[in-house]
Scaffold this motif. Structure first.
Motif, PDB file in Angstrom:
ATOM      1  N   PHE A 150       0.816  -0.911   0.092  1.00 32.75           N
ATOM      2  CA  PHE A 150      -0.252   0.197   0.593  1.00 32.75           C
ATOM      3  C   PHE A 150       0.809   1.089  -0.359  1.00 32.75           C
ATOM      4  CE2 PHE A 150      -2.511   3.457   2.222  1.00 32.75           C
ATOM      5  CZ  PHE A 150      -3.424   3.252   1.510  1.00 32.75           C
ATOM      6  N   LEU A 151       2.371   1.360   0.989  1.00 31.90           N
ATOM      7  CA  LEU A 151       2.402   2.657   1.177  1.00 31.90           C
ATOM      8  C   LEU A 151       3.401   2.793  -0.425  1.00 31.90           C
ATOM      9  CD1 LEU A 151       4.069   1.709   4.370  1.00 31.90           C
ATOM     10  CD2 LEU A 151       2.644   3.651   3.736  1.00 31.90           C
ATOM     11  N   LEU A 152       3.786   1.975  -1.039  1.00 37.26           N
ATOM     12  CA  LEU A 152       4.578   2.024  -2.069  1.00 37.26           C
ATOM     13  C   LEU A 152       3.969   1.690  -3.579  1.00 37.26           C
ATOM     14  CD1 LEU A 152       7.692  -0.495  -0.622  1.00 37.26           C
ATOM     15  CD2 LEU A 152       8.313   1.737  -1.062  1.00 37.26           C
ATOM     16  N   ASN A 153       2.794   1.113  -3.902  1.00 34.64           N
ATOM     17  CA  ASN A 153       2.493   1.246  -4.694  1.00 34.64           C
ATOM     18  C   ASN A 153       1.580   2.569  -4.634  1.00 34.64           C
ATOM     19  OD1 ASN A 153       2.498  -1.108  -5.723  1.00 34.64           O
ATOM     20  ND2 ASN A 153       0.842  -2.102  -4.391  1.00 34.64           N
ATOM     21  N   SER A 154       0.866   2.783  -3.634  1.00 36.73           N
ATOM     22  CA  SER A 154       0.686   4.274  -3.320  1.00 36.73           C
ATOM     23  C   SER A 154       1.975   5.734  -4.051  1.00 36.73           C
ATOM     24  CB  SER A 154      -0.162   4.874  -1.961  1.00 36.73           C
ATOM     25  OG  SER A 154      -0.637   4.006  -1.920  1.00 36.73           O
ATOM     26  N   PRO A 202      10.258   2.455  -5.715  1.00 36.55           N
ATOM     27  CA  PRO A 202       9.330   2.126  -5.316  1.00 36.55           C
ATOM     28  C   PRO A 202       8.905   0.768  -5.382  1.00 36.55           C
ATOM     29  CG  PRO A 202       8.433   4.642  -5.682  1.00 36.55           C
ATOM     30  CD  PRO A 202       9.729   4.218  -6.359  1.00 36.55           C
ATOM     31  N   ALA A 203       9.294   0.163  -6.870  1.00 37.53           N
ATOM     32  CA  ALA A 203       8.317  -0.820  -7.389  1.00 37.53           C
ATOM     33  C   ALA A 203       9.967  -2.073  -6.716  1.00 37.53           C
ATOM     34  CB  ALA A 203       8.961  -0.912  -9.039  1.00 37.53           C
ATOM     35  N   TYR A 204      10.839  -1.121  -7.450  1.00 39.04           N
ATOM     36  CA  TYR A 204      12.267  -2.256  -6.258  1.00 39.04           C
ATOM     37  C   TYR A 204      12.198  -2.656  -5.412  1.00 39.04           C
ATOM     38  CZ  TYR A 204      16.573  -3.225  -4.716  1.00 39.04           C
ATOM     39  OH  TYR A 204      18.067  -4.241  -4.347  1.00 39.04           O
ATOM     40  N   GLN A 205      11.696  -1.713  -4.299  1.00 37.40           N
ATOM     41  CA  GLN A 205      11.282  -1.717  -3.100  1.00 37.40           C
ATOM     42  C   GLN A 205      10.260  -2.123  -2.263  1.00 37.40           C
ATOM     43  OE1 GLN A 205      13.201  -0.584  -0.294  1.00 37.40           O
ATOM     44  NE2 GLN A 205      14.661   1.044  -1.958  1.00 37.40           N
ATOM     45  N   LEU A 222      11.393   4.923   3.237  1.00 37.38           N
ATOM     46  CA  LEU A 222      12.277   6.302   3.127  1.00 37.38           C
ATOM     47  C   LEU A 222      11.661   6.577   1.904  1.00 37.38           C
ATOM     48  CD1 LEU A 222      14.100   8.811   3.463  1.00 37.38           C
ATOM     49  CD2 LEU A 222      15.982   7.115   2.728  1.00 37.38           C
ATOM     50  N   SER A 223      12.163   5.468   1.071  1.00 39.61           N
ATOM     51  CA  SER A 223      11.412   5.582  -0.486  1.00 39.61           C
ATOM     52  C   SER A 223       9.926   6.306  -0.790  1.00 39.61           C
ATOM     53  CB  SER A 223      11.677   4.149  -1.392  1.00 39.61           C
ATOM     54  OG  SER A 223      11.057   4.161  -2.191  1.00 39.61           O
ATOM     55  N   ALA A 224       9.127   5.842   0.187  1.00 38.57           N
ATOM     56  CA  ALA A 224       7.416   5.501   0.203  1.00 38.57           C
ATOM     57  C   ALA A 224       7.195   7.108   0.367  1.00 38.57           C
ATOM     58  CB  ALA A 224       6.555   4.877   1.316  1.00 38.57           C
TER      59      ALA A 224
END
Length: 245
Positions: A150-154, A202-205, A222-224
């Motif tokens: 959720f965090l990174l896809n956002s 974010p996709a890598y994370q 951090l990335s998100a």
């Protein structure tokens, strides 16, 4: 009366497009689930030994869906400018801050739900084969994956908001969003193979989050935070410049 009828037709069409996207991604996950029996964690390979492996593999590999889901988000949000629904909300007395926050929260919730259907559909397909052994560890894995996804896809979806608020045209927003997401996905794929820096994506994370046992992952957070903060700032700046009267 005509305006009300047009608005009802638009809302019906929007709901059908979103529902169609959810059904399509669910079916895609359901039909492709068996391919992850021998493709755990994508390129790293491995044989699936449990339902957890299927879930991890499908979350790891679901980044290819970013182009589809981001484009659908841009399509539906962009249509709110084409059909002047946002302008009507402003004329009804709603503040820009309230409208902006409402759009961001509702669209992110809706489209995060859409993309997470992919691994859940695969688990439904493969549950009869692997069973639910180790239900506690599987539940922990699912909660962790859903949280970080959720965090990174956002963060991945937020550029679509910027495109919509900047271009205020559904077709242009979809084209720009799809092109940008495709280029970032292409860079991720080749960057991982050729050793280019990809940790900022974010996709890598997302892949890192599901391929490690650790619960607290500072680099993912951090990335998100950086991507979301930057995109929200730019999107809000563009939204404030929109003529919505």
């Amino acid at each position: 009366m005509n305006n009300l009828l047009k608005m009802n037709n638009y809302q019906l069409l929007r709901n059908r497009i979103y529902l169609g996207g959810c059904i399509g991604i669910f079916l895609l996950g359901f039909l492709t689930a068996r391919t992850y029996e021998t493709d755990v964690l994508g390129a790293s390979g491995g044989i699936a030994a449990s339902l957890s492996d299927i879930f991890i593999g499908m979350v790891y590999d679901s980044t290819f869906l970013h182009i589809i889901v981001s484009s659908l988000l841009a399509l539906l949000l962009g249509q709110e400018f084409s059909h002047r629904t946002i302008s009507q909300e402003v004329c009804s007395g709603h503040g820009r801050g309230t409208i902006f926050a409402g759009k961001v929260i509702s669209y992110l919730l809706a489209f995060n739900f859409m993309i997470i259907l992919y691994p859940f559909a695969g688990c439904i397909r493969q549950a009869s084969r692997f069973g639910l052994g180790g239900a506690g560890s599987f539940l922990f894995l699912v909660i962790k994956a859903v949280l970080y996804s959720f965090l990174l896809n956002s963060a991945v979806f937020l550029p679509a908001f910027f495109c919509c608020f900047w271009l205020r045209n559904s077709g242009k927003a979809v084209a720009f969003t799809a092109g940008l997401t495709f280029l970032l996905s292409l860079y991720l794929g080749y960057g991982m193979k050729l050793g280019f820096p990809v940790s900022f994506l974010p996709a890598y994370q997302i892949r890192k989050a599901v391929s490690t046992q650790a619960l607290f992952l500072p680099s993912c957070l951090l990335s998100a935070a950086v991507w979301a903060g930057g995109m929200l700032f730019l999107s809000w700046h563009m939204f404030c410049k929109c003529d919505l009267k």
